[in-house]
Scaffold this motif. Structure first.
Motif, short mmCIF file in Angstrom:
data_model
loop_
_atom_site.label_atom_id
_atom_site.label_comp_id
_atom_site.label_asym_id
_atom_site.label_seq_id
_atom_site.Cartn_x
_atom_site.Cartn_y
_atom_site.Cartn_z
N CYS A 247 43.56 42.26 37.66
CA CYS A 247 44.11 42.20 36.30
C CYS A 247 44.37 43.59 35.73
O CYS A 247 44.78 43.72 34.57
CB CYS A 247 43.20 41.40 35.37
N CYS B 287 39.95 38.86 35.04
CA CYS B 287 39.80 38.27 36.36
C CYS B 287 38.34 38.50 36.76
O CYS B 287 37.53 38.82 35.91
CB CYS B 287 40.76 38.90 37.38
N CYS C 248 36.83 42.51 40.37
CA CYS C 248 36.14 43.80 40.38
C CYS C 248 34.62 43.62 40.33
O CYS C 248 33.90 44.58 40.05
CB CYS C 248 36.61 44.69 39.23
N CYS D 41 35.13 47.09 35.88
CA CYS D 41 36.02 47.62 34.84
C CYS D 41 35.39 47.61 33.46
O CYS D 41 35.91 48.24 32.54
CB CYS D 41 37.35 46.87 34.83
FE1 FES Z 1 40.01 42.17 36.33
FE2 FES Z 1 37.90 43.86 36.11
S1 FES Z 1 38.15 41.90 35.31
S2 FES Z 1 39.77 44.13 37.15
#
Ligand code: FES
Length: 138
Positions: free
Chosen positions: A67, A73, A76, A112
């Motif tokens: 994402c 998402c 990561c 992230c």
């Molecule tokens: Fe998608 Fe971290 S939640 S890259």
């Protein structure tokens, strides 16, 4: 894509003022030790400034981020095996996304959204199940 997501709760972060290390453990168990320089934060534009993902990408460590690092998402997903107490608290939005990741544990974070304050060295494991399904479909 990258930057921050205006639709989620703002994460309360404290950026480091002194240098610290993050040891990344890749799925094949190879390790990469990164010396984090607070003056270089943010390293780029992906994930929260100073996040584990920001630091990884700025130092050539491969962590999936479908994402673009905006907490939309769970690709990561990482295990913060050491130094988790020096990281910001995860938000409800982060933990909602983490619920979609396989094999989560009490040390699971989204790279992230996880921002260390530099008071401890970190050991971060990138799970073998951390795959970008979108990328693999092509
Ligand atoms: Fe998608 Fe971290 S939640 S890259």
């Amino acid at each position: 894509m990258g930057g921050t997501n205006p639709y989620i709760e703002k994460s309360d972060t404290t950026l480091p003022t002194t240098s610290f290390t993050i040891t990344f453990i890749a799925p094949d168990q190879t390790t990469t030790k990164v010396q984090v320089d607070p003056k270089k934060i943010p390293y780029g534009h992906t994930g929260l400034p100073g996040s584990v993902l920001d630091i990884a990408m700025g130092n050539g460590v491969d962590v999936e981020h479908a994402c673009g690092g905006v907490c939309a998402c769970s690709t990561c997903h990482v295990y913060v095996k050491q130094g988790l107490d020096s990281c910001n608290d995860g938000t409800d939005d982060e933990f909602d996304q983490l619920d979609e990741a396989p094999a989560i544990t009490l040390s699971s974070r989204l790279a992230c959204q996880c921002v260390p304050d530099g008071s401890m060295d970190l050991v971060v494991e990138i799970p073998a199940v951390n795959k970008n399904l979108v990328k693999e479909a092509h």
